[in-house]
Design an enzyme around this catalytic site. Sequence first.
Site, PDB file in Angstrom:
ATOM      1  CG  ASN A 139      -6.468  -0.849   1.793  1.00 23.04           C
ATOM      2  OD1 ASN A 139      -5.866  -0.367   0.839  1.00 23.04           O
ATOM      3  ND2 ASN A 139      -5.852  -1.411   2.811  1.00 23.04           N
ATOM      4  CB  CYS A 199      -0.935   0.012   1.204  1.00 18.59           C
ATOM      5  SG  CYS A 199      -1.991  -1.442   1.289  1.00 18.59           S
ATOM      6  CG  HIS A 204      -2.904   3.269   2.921  1.00 16.98           C
ATOM      7  ND1 HIS A 204      -3.501   2.966   1.716  1.00 16.98           N
ATOM      8  CD2 HIS A 204      -2.886   2.108   3.635  1.00 16.98           C
ATOM      9  CE1 HIS A 204      -3.808   1.685   1.700  1.00 16.98           C
ATOM     10  NE2 HIS A 204      -3.464   1.143   2.847  1.00 16.98           N
TER      11      HIS A 204
HETATM   12  O1  UT7 Z   1      -3.349  -1.416   4.250  1.00 18.43           O
HETATM   13  C1  UT7 Z   1      -2.837  -2.594   4.788  1.00 18.43           C
HETATM   14  C2  UT7 Z   1      -3.948  -3.566   5.053  1.00 18.43           C
HETATM   15  N1  UT7 Z   1      -4.901  -3.013   5.999  1.00 18.43           N
HETATM   16  C3  UT7 Z   1      -5.098  -3.567   7.171  1.00 18.43           C
HETATM   17  O2  UT7 Z   1      -4.446  -4.511   7.443  1.00 18.43           O
HETATM   18  C4  UT7 Z   1      -6.116  -3.016   8.127  1.00 18.43           C
HETATM   19  C5  UT7 Z   1      -5.596  -2.976   9.534  1.00 18.43           C
HETATM   20  N2  UT7 Z   1      -6.522  -3.506  10.526  1.00 18.43           N
HETATM   21  C6  UT7 Z   1      -7.805  -3.088  10.671  1.00 18.43           C
HETATM   22  O3  UT7 Z   1      -8.275  -2.238   9.943  1.00 18.43           O
HETATM   23  C7  UT7 Z   1      -8.641  -3.674  11.803  1.00 18.43           C
HETATM   24  O4  UT7 Z   1      -7.796  -4.389  12.662  1.00 18.43           O
HETATM   25  C8  UT7 Z   1      -9.785  -4.583  11.305  1.00 18.43           C
HETATM   26  C9  UT7 Z   1     -10.833  -3.742  10.612  1.00 18.43           C
HETATM   27  C10 UT7 Z   1      -9.251  -5.647  10.333  1.00 18.43           C
HETATM   28  C11 UT7 Z   1     -10.453  -5.290  12.484  1.00 18.43           C
HETATM   29  O5  UT7 Z   1     -10.918  -4.357  13.432  1.00 18.43           O
HETATM   30  P1  UT7 Z   1     -10.632  -4.601  14.987  1.00 18.43           P
HETATM   31  O6  UT7 Z   1     -11.325  -3.534  15.716  1.00 18.43           O
HETATM   32  O7  UT7 Z   1      -9.148  -4.722  15.147  1.00 18.43           O
HETATM   33  O8  UT7 Z   1     -11.407  -5.948  15.229  1.00 18.43           O
HETATM   34  P2  UT7 Z   1     -10.839  -7.296  15.835  1.00 18.43           P
HETATM   35  O9  UT7 Z   1      -9.954  -7.981  14.858  1.00 18.43           O
HETATM   36  O10 UT7 Z   1     -10.306  -6.996  17.189  1.00 18.43           O
HETATM   37  O11 UT7 Z   1     -12.172  -8.140  15.977  1.00 18.43           O
HETATM   38  C12 UT7 Z   1     -13.232  -7.761  16.863  1.00 18.43           C
HETATM   39  C13 UT7 Z   1     -14.386  -8.739  16.693  1.00 18.43           C
HETATM   40  C14 UT7 Z   1     -13.948 -10.191  16.685  1.00 18.43           C
HETATM   41  O12 UT7 Z   1     -14.977 -10.946  17.345  1.00 18.43           O
HETATM   42  P3  UT7 Z   1     -14.795 -11.375  18.899  1.00 18.43           P
HETATM   43  O13 UT7 Z   1     -13.524 -12.187  18.931  1.00 18.43           O
HETATM   44  O14 UT7 Z   1     -14.693 -10.085  19.656  1.00 18.43           O
HETATM   45  O15 UT7 Z   1     -16.037 -12.144  19.152  1.00 18.43           O
HETATM   46  C15 UT7 Z   1     -13.946 -10.577  15.244  1.00 18.43           C
HETATM   47  O16 UT7 Z   1     -14.173 -11.941  15.014  1.00 18.43           O
HETATM   48  O17 UT7 Z   1     -15.011  -8.524  15.430  1.00 18.43           O
HETATM   49  C16 UT7 Z   1     -15.094  -9.756  14.707  1.00 18.43           C
HETATM   50  N3  UT7 Z   1     -14.997  -9.480  13.287  1.00 18.43           N
HETATM   51  C17 UT7 Z   1     -16.051  -9.190  12.518  1.00 18.43           C
HETATM   52  N4  UT7 Z   1     -17.375  -9.119  12.780  1.00 18.43           N
HETATM   53  C18 UT7 Z   1     -18.216  -8.773  11.799  1.00 18.43           C
HETATM   54  C19 UT7 Z   1     -13.869  -9.410  12.514  1.00 18.43           C
HETATM   55  N5  UT7 Z   1     -14.198  -9.080  11.248  1.00 18.43           N
HETATM   56  C20 UT7 Z   1     -15.553  -8.940  11.233  1.00 18.43           C
HETATM   57  C21 UT7 Z   1     -16.484  -8.593  10.214  1.00 18.43           C
HETATM   58  N6  UT7 Z   1     -17.787  -8.530  10.540  1.00 18.43           N
HETATM   59  N7  UT7 Z   1     -16.107  -8.312   8.951  1.00 18.43           N
END
Ligand code: UT7
Length: 362
Positions: free
Chosen positions: A279, A111, A249
């Site tokens: 993204n 990215c 980004h």
């Molecule tokens: O540009 C380079 C690539 N970009 C990235 O890598 C993005 C960087 N990371 C992020 O943007 C965030 O970490 C995410 C958007 C991917 C995730 O957000 P988060 O606030 O860090 O969520 P999390 O991974 O801590 O997950 C929280 C909860 C989990 O459930 P439990 O364990 O609390 O029950 C996940 O399983 O949200 C759940 N979850 C979802 N629920 C509904 C994860 N993805 C989803 C989804 N829909 N799409």
Amino acid sequence: MSRAQITGWGKCLPPAVLTNDDLAAVTDTSDEWIVERTGIRERRISHVHTSELGLVAAKRALAAAGVPADDIGMIVFASASPDVLIPNTASALQKQLGNKDAAAFDLNSGCTGFVYGLKVASDHLSNNPDSPVLLVGAERLTWYLDWTQRDSAVLFGDGAGAAVLQATGGDDGILDNFLGCEAEAREALMIPDFGTAMNRFEPDPTRFELRFDGREIFRHAVKGMARACQQVMERCNTTADDIDIVIPHQANERIIDALADRMGVDRGKVYRNIAKYGNTSAATIPVALTEALEEGRIAPGATILFAAFGAGLTWAAGLMRWGNRIEPLGTSDAELAPCTSTGPELIADAVEFFRRGQSQPA
Ligand code: UT7
């Protein structure tokens, strides 16, 4: 001192839209979760290859600069999703544009590709002031996605942006860049078995996975981008108040807000269009730059801070002073081939494939 200035800009977003509700119909997610955790409302799904998106953006940028394609001395194609690995995609653009001799290569830093490319262009122009650079960021990341993996499937979209850079002979242009990579965390975002690491002789050699640890990337992203921004600002004696607009980004709205807060920059100065496109990796910044100009968010002489992070985990920042011209010199009538499918229709085969637990369809 002669600096590299962006004199042309352009974007190309494929027309088919995939909304959060469309995604919720195929995987276990919801519009509410995606908007709250990422700021994304919809993304585009491409019906054409990455080079075609890049070509249209490039033609628009050349027209905006008023530079004939044959005057370009270097083509840099920033992408992690090229049509083919050999030959490079920059050479496809050179051929399609009718340019004869330009140096042409692809740049894969994920990215950060466009901001890495600004550094390459700037260095090239300091030694070759009469050799304009065409810098393209283009991606078709949705091709890689497993639509049953909700954590990554909701984040990415397709698109392209491009810029023409020329030596200014003045004080404006790219003032400084700071690039780096935190390779300790490189496994947080990878496709480990695509490339020569792939076993060609397996019954199904096209099988590959996207390994993704969003939380880990989030943590490194804010730290890495803030460090890069601080470096360029310190080196240029620039304070948060001096910055007119930040073009970051577009990976997650919460990452954008966290960066602004860490830098002490007013959130209102930070450009965002993530809601519309998600993204698009190396394309986010040139697309955002083009839209910021179209919306009148960039004034003549504006101080612009670019910041990005990506697979690697690479990070990058660039500081520039915009020139006097904020209007394109010309327009191009370049368009993509017509698209007759909707977003959900374009991903339907892949959804079906992954639901059956198989690999990426052709
Ligand atoms: O540009 C380079 C690539 N970009 C990235 O890598 C993005 C960087 N990371 C992020 O943007 C965030 O970490 C995410 C958007 C991917 C995730 O957000 P988060 O606030 O860090 O969520 P999390 O991974 O801590 O997950 C929280 C909860 C989990 O459930 P439990 O364990 O609390 O029950 C996940 O399983 O949200 C759940 N979850 C979802 N629920 C509904 C994860 N993805 C989803 C989804 N829909 N799409």
